[in-house]
Write a protein that holds these residues in place. Structure first.
Motif, mmCIF file in Angstrom:
data_model
loop_
_atom_site.group_PDB
_atom_site.id
_atom_site.type_symbol
_atom_site.label_atom_id
_atom_site.label_comp_id
_atom_site.label_asym_id
_atom_site.label_seq_id
_atom_site.Cartn_x
_atom_site.Cartn_y
_atom_site.Cartn_z
ATOM 1 N N TRP A 1 1.096 -1.191 -0.019
ATOM 2 C CA TRP A 1 0.061 -0.334 -0.183
ATOM 3 C C TRP A 1 1.143 1.300 -0.305
ATOM 4 O O TRP A 1 1.680 2.019 -0.895
ATOM 5 C CB TRP A 1 -0.890 -0.085 1.691
ATOM 6 C CG TRP A 1 -1.794 0.630 0.798
ATOM 7 C CD1 TRP A 1 -2.949 1.793 1.914
ATOM 8 C CD2 TRP A 1 -3.541 1.161 0.228
ATOM 9 N NE1 TRP A 1 -3.654 2.647 1.495
ATOM 10 C CE2 TRP A 1 -4.146 1.815 0.188
ATOM 11 C CE3 TRP A 1 -3.155 0.376 -0.723
ATOM 12 C CZ2 TRP A 1 -5.217 2.537 -0.644
ATOM 13 C CZ3 TRP A 1 -4.293 0.314 -1.733
ATOM 14 C CH2 TRP A 1 -5.352 1.306 -1.080
ATOM 15 N N ASP A 2 1.039 2.125 1.138
ATOM 16 C CA ASP A 2 1.537 3.857 0.826
ATOM 17 C C ASP A 2 2.732 3.549 1.637
ATOM 18 O O ASP A 2 3.175 4.902 2.241
ATOM 19 C CB ASP A 2 0.745 4.853 2.032
ATOM 20 C CG ASP A 2 0.075 4.088 3.064
ATOM 21 O OD1 ASP A 2 0.600 3.106 3.494
ATOM 22 O OD2 ASP A 2 -0.039 5.106 3.701
ATOM 23 N N THR A 3 3.539 2.502 1.960
ATOM 24 C CA THR A 3 4.292 2.463 2.755
ATOM 25 C C THR A 3 5.657 2.884 2.450
ATOM 26 O O THR A 3 6.790 3.258 3.327
ATOM 27 C CB THR A 3 5.002 1.052 3.826
ATOM 28 O OG1 THR A 3 4.883 0.119 2.629
ATOM 29 C CG2 THR A 3 3.792 0.047 4.603
ATOM 30 N N VAL A 4 5.979 2.834 1.770
ATOM 31 C CA VAL A 4 6.723 3.312 0.321
ATOM 32 C C VAL A 4 6.865 4.867 0.648
ATOM 33 O O VAL A 4 7.891 5.891 0.753
ATOM 34 C CB VAL A 4 7.510 3.242 -0.974
ATOM 35 C CG1 VAL A 4 8.698 3.403 -1.584
ATOM 36 C CG2 VAL A 4 7.576 1.464 -0.669
ATOM 37 N N LEU A 5 5.717 5.214 0.110
ATOM 38 C CA LEU A 5 5.317 7.017 -0.031
ATOM 39 C C LEU A 5 5.275 7.372 1.785
ATOM 40 O O LEU A 5 6.277 8.700 1.954
ATOM 41 C CB LEU A 5 3.594 7.105 -0.458
ATOM 42 C CG LEU A 5 3.892 7.179 -1.897
ATOM 43 C CD1 LEU A 5 2.697 7.817 -1.730
ATOM 44 C CD2 LEU A 5 4.438 8.597 -2.004
ATOM 45 N N ARG A 6 4.763 6.606 2.442
ATOM 46 C CA ARG A 6 4.775 7.191 3.327
ATOM 47 C C ARG A 6 6.455 6.971 4.520
ATOM 48 O O ARG A 6 6.970 8.265 5.227
ATOM 49 C CB ARG A 6 4.071 6.836 4.605
ATOM 50 C CG ARG A 6 2.877 7.086 4.553
ATOM 51 C CD ARG A 6 1.466 5.903 5.203
ATOM 52 N NE ARG A 6 1.525 6.330 6.499
ATOM 53 C CZ ARG A 6 1.483 7.209 7.267
ATOM 54 N NH1 ARG A 6 0.777 8.478 6.723
ATOM 55 N NH2 ARG A 6 1.727 7.303 8.400
ATOM 56 N N ALA A 7 6.932 6.167 3.885
ATOM 57 C CA ALA A 7 8.612 6.161 4.189
ATOM 58 C C ALA A 7 8.980 7.387 4.198
ATOM 59 O O ALA A 7 10.509 7.979 4.500
ATOM 60 C CB ALA A 7 9.116 4.890 3.872
ATOM 61 N N GLY A 8 8.851 7.427 3.029
ATOM 62 C CA GLY A 8 9.639 9.195 1.936
ATOM 63 C C GLY A 8 9.378 10.673 2.740
ATOM 64 O O GLY A 8 10.003 11.040 2.812
ATOM 65 N N GLN A 9 7.890 10.323 2.897
ATOM 66 C CA GLN A 9 7.542 11.754 3.892
ATOM 67 C C GLN A 9 8.441 12.121 4.782
ATOM 68 O O GLN A 9 8.735 13.161 5.206
ATOM 69 C CB GLN A 9 5.892 11.510 4.214
ATOM 70 C CG GLN A 9 5.023 11.969 2.663
ATOM 71 C CD GLN A 9 3.616 11.427 3.082
ATOM 72 O OE1 GLN A 9 3.061 10.805 4.312
ATOM 73 N NE2 GLN A 9 2.342 12.433 2.157
ATOM 74 N N VAL A 10 8.270 10.895 5.686
ATOM 75 C CA VAL A 10 9.305 10.543 6.630
ATOM 76 C C VAL A 10 10.949 11.318 6.892
ATOM 77 O O VAL A 10 10.964 12.359 7.296
ATOM 78 C CB VAL A 10 9.561 9.283 7.517
ATOM 79 C CG1 VAL A 10 9.939 9.280 9.079
ATOM 80 C CG2 VAL A 10 7.660 9.191 8.372
ATOM 81 N N GLN A 11 11.397 10.490 6.233
ATOM 82 C CA GLN A 11 12.667 10.890 5.338
ATOM 83 C C GLN A 11 12.680 12.716 4.909
ATOM 84 O O GLN A 11 13.307 13.620 5.400
ATOM 85 C CB GLN A 11 13.212 10.380 4.127
ATOM 86 C CG GLN A 11 13.886 10.434 3.468
ATOM 87 C CD GLN A 11 15.365 9.153 3.421
ATOM 88 O OE1 GLN A 11 15.799 8.548 3.857
ATOM 89 N NE2 GLN A 11 15.704 10.013 2.197
ATOM 90 N N ASP A 12 11.472 13.200 4.369
ATOM 91 C CA ASP A 12 11.904 14.091 3.829
ATOM 92 C C ASP A 12 11.056 15.350 4.702
ATOM 93 O O ASP A 12 12.166 16.371 4.571
ATOM 94 C CB ASP A 12 10.567 14.543 2.964
ATOM 95 C CG ASP A 12 10.564 13.859 1.427
ATOM 96 O OD1 ASP A 12 12.279 13.482 0.880
ATOM 97 O OD2 ASP A 12 10.061 13.394 0.140
ATOM 98 N N PHE A 13 10.645 15.065 6.003
ATOM 99 C CA PHE A 13 10.808 16.135 6.599
ATOM 100 C C PHE A 13 11.854 16.152 7.926
ATOM 101 O O PHE A 13 11.728 17.299 8.729
ATOM 102 C CB PHE A 13 9.499 15.637 7.578
ATOM 103 C CG PHE A 13 8.631 16.812 8.426
ATOM 104 C CD1 PHE A 13 7.486 17.373 8.251
ATOM 105 C CD2 PHE A 13 8.868 16.522 10.103
ATOM 106 C CE1 PHE A 13 7.332 18.651 8.537
ATOM 107 C CE2 PHE A 13 8.554 17.121 10.483
ATOM 108 C CZ PHE A 13 7.712 18.503 10.256
#
Lengths: 437, 451
Positions: A361-373
């Motif tokens: 599902w969205d795990t890759v996208l959300r991991a990217g969001q955490v890193q980007d933040f």
């Protein structure tokens, strides 16, 4: 009012709804949670009232079949045969998280919409939908709050005249896909519109003498536990709600009450995961990689996962289960697989994260969001990860103070989002506005 | 006390609700499942699986890729496929391969429904989900050979006698067309259905309904390969049943009061043939209506489109409308209105070096086989003066064979009328094709204008 929650028969989905359900209960409303038989015990364990719907699913048989198919396909691949596309990861070819504009053609979106409709349809089989509609017409809820994957929810709401809200358990991938797809459809002549989701919902509603309307697709509004700053840009009415961690029935173990001797690192992987990455990084290797760090590692590992571990390093405390919500406040970092509950609970406690997204599902996208933040680091491709890379990321997250600062900012944003109890008056108002009776 | 009140809901009403059966909801679920599977099968870039999707991939490119995989290859879509002329001819000429599945020979309706009691992860079978018995498109190969033997001369004779009437129908419509129009809805569809109604001798009161039913049953051949949308499937099933009833009445009335119509002629010819079955005349009439009308309308559009896209060829036909028949024949090769032929092995057999088991599906991609460079010089060129135009579009022993002379006669008449009446015709926009139509690539709209 009467509020009917509808959940996917999976704990992780149910748990996202629990705090809001209790907030409504505490505000004096009547609350029920409907789900298929395999989730009924989980519902009652939350103290809420369960409504079993649908024929009991032979979950064991289904899982056995799936496992057998996976094994057969893996064996075929090992023999060098081409795997049948049915068995391969079509989700990666028709990826619902795809964002590159040049990839988002009509055909691509149509394909994603078609295969996801086919999947979503199996989550609301006719017998379950029939039961839910029957219950809803008898109990007559004022509001139906439905898991974003369970379309029996809005169908039942429509069939009994209730207002209905979609509740997210992730980034709004489905909402974004719908919006993009509708945009592409609008560019095409009406004669060649081929919207399978609308076709399915239309036919389902027809069974109950109701007509399709656009609110069926995304709810009259959407209750969204994702941080507002991380929400995907989708043009829908959202009601943000604070994510309040809930881990199921839990007790605080004695050791957790005692002050930790050193900084604490939480390591939590999927319960059945024994190895990962291109080198098949084993649990033993993972533990070795963190053995020389000056931290106490609390690793959630069950007996099966520990079976391949000769010696648990001295600085590792292996536990079968510990409620994350109680463990994380004392942790300096967490290593996890990107599940919604894991990511959100880490944010709620301002803990920096190293995310090895499992790709669902969205795990890759959300991991990217955490890193980007700046609140953690993501492993780009968990299929190729090595123990050394995980170690390096853990060390950075523990040593560089910026991660903790950013994680604390996420916690602040989360605390500034209205708590479940605070959105109850808004839900009451929206219900009165949207209810058809 | 709760504020809920008894009464009607604004959003939905029980009044007038159609009672729907579980079978109906199962039909919708099964069609969606099959369509989802079709998309999943395409994710491995298997060209035949992509062809069945009937999305925006170029079918000619997919046909080339199928041919590159060998004379007869197995697709993830669970069918043997050929896109080459020689094995294509072999498949279509082989009596061991039939449009009817061997299981369907003895199966009753209840058996077919029993297939629906499958586990959730089992994939349903399209021919069981959507049985098209009313359309007569899944008979035995031998049945089609037999029908053609006695019916084809009757149909050809009737068309020859009506040549001027058919030409008049197209000429009259061409005269009334505005400067900008849609060739399918403005000309081909209506006139084609009217010509078939003439031919069958339908009474005036039934003709409008007949034309509607022709439109409702137009997706029949595609529905044997690609699951239609639920609404289209329902329309198809009810239209087929009504078409069969309407034509059944026409045949009965011809039996009691023989008139001018083809039905009467067919009855007389059938009576003279030793091997005719009780439903044979009805089958011929239904095939002419269900397959013939749509195929003719599409052939009209494809031929005109090909001519407009090749000005040198269009010039030839305008100069000599007698070339219309050749233009139609080249179109049957170049842009055929029937693109796929589906067969099932009736026994274990060997073909093109492959072992094919009883019940396995074999598909001939006629559109691609018609452009096989091993057989055709300049295969992608549109040349109405080819010395000998060959194609696999209307093979013997198939449900489309009986539609051949009807489609040819109509398209020739239409092209002649257009070439003489609208010599400055041009395309106004791209062609729009019917959803999910891998077998016919049926035209929905072909916008054109004069001047």
């Amino acid at each position: 009012m009467r509020v009917l929650f509808v959940t996917l028969p999976v704990k992780a989905h149910l748990y996202v709804q629990v705090s809001l359900a209790w907030a409504l209960r505490a505000a004096g409303h009547e609350v029920c949670v409907a789900g298929q038989s395999q989730v009924v015990d989980d519902i009652t364990h939350t103290g809420l009232t369960a409504v079993p719907i649908g024929a009991p699913l032979d979950h064991e048989a289904a899982m056995a079949e799936v496992r057998q198919r996976q094994e057969e396909s893996q064996e075929a691949e090992e023999r060098g045969e081409e795997a049948h596309p049915w068995e391969t990861e079509w989700e990666k070819v028709l990826d619902i998280t795809e964002s590159r504009p040049e990839k988002l053609t009509h055909d691509y979106l149509h394909g994603v919409n078609t295969v996801w409709t086919f999947n979503i349809q199996t989550l609301s089989p006719p017998d379950m939908t029939d039961d839910l509609v029957t219950f809803a017409r008898t109990w007559r809820p004022d509001l139906v709050i439905w898991d974003a994957l369970i379309y029996a929810g809005p169908v039942a709401a429509k069939a009994c005249g209730a207002a209905h809200a979609r509740m997210l358990f992730s980034l709004d991938l489905l909402g974004r896909m719908r919006q993009r797809y509708k945009g592409e459809l609008a560019r095409r002549p009406v004669e060649v519109w081929d919207d399978p989701m609308e076709e399915w919902l239309g036919a389902t509603l027809d069974r109950y003498g109701c007509g399709y309307s656009d609110d069926l697709m995304s709810g009259q509004w959407t209750i969204d536990p994702v941080l507002p700053s991380m929400r995907l840009p989708v043009d829908l009415p959202y009601v943000p709600v604070r994510f309040v961690p809930y881990n199921g029935r839990a007790e605080v173990p004695g050791w957790l009450s005692e002050p930790a001797e050193s900084r604490r690192l939480c390591l939590t992987l999927g319960l059945s995961l024994r190895s990962m990455g291109g080198d098949r990084v084993s649990v033993a290797e993972l533990l070795d990689a963190v053995a020389d760090l000056d931290v106490e590692v609390v690793a959630t590992l069950n007996a099966e996962q520990l079976a391949g571990v000769d010696k648990v390093p001295d600085n590792v405390r292996a536990v079968d289960f510990v409620p994350l919500n109680e463990l994380l406040p004392g942790c300096s970092a967490i290593v996890h697989q990107g599940g919604f509950g894991q990511t959100q609970t880490a944010m709620a406690h301002g803990v920096p994260q190293v995310v090895l997204p499992n790709g669902y599902w969205d795990t890759v996208l959300r991991a990217g969001q955490v890193q980007d933040f700046g609140a953690g680091l993501a492993v780009g491709d968990p299929d190729r990860v090595s123990a050394a890379e995980i170690r390096e990321k853990v060390v950075r997250v523990l040593q560089e103070p910026g991660f903790a600062v950013s994680a604390a900012r996420l916690r602040e944003e989360m605390l500034a989002t209205p708590a479940p109890a605070e959105i109850v008056p808004l839900l009451e108002r929206l219900t009165a506005e949207h209810r058809a009776r | 006390m709760r504020e809920g009140i008894e009464g009607g809901y604004s959003a939905c009403s029980y009044v007038g609700r159609m009672v729907q059966t579980a079978t109906d909801s199962k039909l919708g679920d099964n069609l969606l499942t099959l369509r989802g599977v079709q998309w999943i099968l395409g994710t491995k870039d298997d060209p035949y699986a992509l062809l069945l999707r009937a999305a925006s991939d170029d079918p000619r490119e997919l046909g080339r890729r199928i041919r590159e995989r060998g004379p007869l290859s197995f697709s993830h879509a669970m069918a043997w496929v050929t896109a080459s002329a020689e094995p294509g001819e072999a498949v279509l000429g082989d009596a061991r391969l039939s449009p009817r599945h061997p299981d369907d020979r003895t199966e009753t309706a209840e058996d077919a429904d029993a297939g629906a009691e499958a586990m959730p992860w089992d994939i349903p079978v399209l021919r069981k989900v959507l049985p098209l018995r009313d359309a007569f498109v899944t008979l035995d190969r031998a049945d089609y050979v037999r029908l053609a033997r006695w019916a084809e001369p009757v149909i050809a004779g009737a068309l020859a006698r009506r040549r001027e009437v058919i030409a008049d129908r197209y000429r009259a419509r061409v005269r009334d067309l505005p400067g900008e129009f849609d060739l399918m809805t403005g000309l081909a569809r209506d006139v084609s259905a009217a010509v078939v109604a003439d031919l069958l001798g339908l009474p005036a009161g039934r003709r409008e309904r007949f034309a509607q039913l022709c439109a409702g049953t137009a997706g029949t051949l595609d529905a044997t390969l690609c699951p239609p949308r639920l609404a289209a499937a329902r329309d198809l099933l009810t239209s087929l049943a009504e078409m069969r009833k309407l034509l059944g009445e026409a045949v009965e009335s011809a039996r009691t009061s023989p008139g001018e119509g083809l039905a009467g002629e067919l009855l007389r010819a059938a009576a003279d043939d030793a091997e005719t079955g009780p439903d044979d005349v009805l089958a011929v009439c239904v095939l002419l209506a269900v397959v013939g009308s749509d195929t003719a309308a599409n052939l009209v559009c494809e031929t005109v489109a090909a001519l407009l896209d090749h000005p040198d060829q269009w010039k030839l036909v305008r100069a000599d409308p007698g070339l219309a028949a050749a233009a139609v024949e080249e179109t049957l090769r170049y842009a055929p209105p029937i693109r796929l032929h589906q067969r099932y092995a009736q026994e274990d057999l060997e073909l093109a070096g492959q072992r094919i088991e009883t019940g396995q599906e074999v598909v001939v991609v006629a559109e691609a086989a018609n452009r096989d460079p091993a057989v055709h010089g300049d295969p992608d060129g549109f040349d109405i003066r080819r010395p000998r135009i060959r194609h696999l579009t209307f093979p013997e022993g198939s449900p489309v064979a009986l539609a051949a002379s009807l489609a040819r006669a109509q398209a020739a008449a239409a092209v002649t009328a257009v070439a003489t009446g609208l010599p400055d015709l041009r395309r106004a926009d791209g062609v729009l094709r019917r959803l999910r139509s891998p077998a016919t690539a049926a035209v929905l709209r072909l916008p054109v204008r004069t001047g």
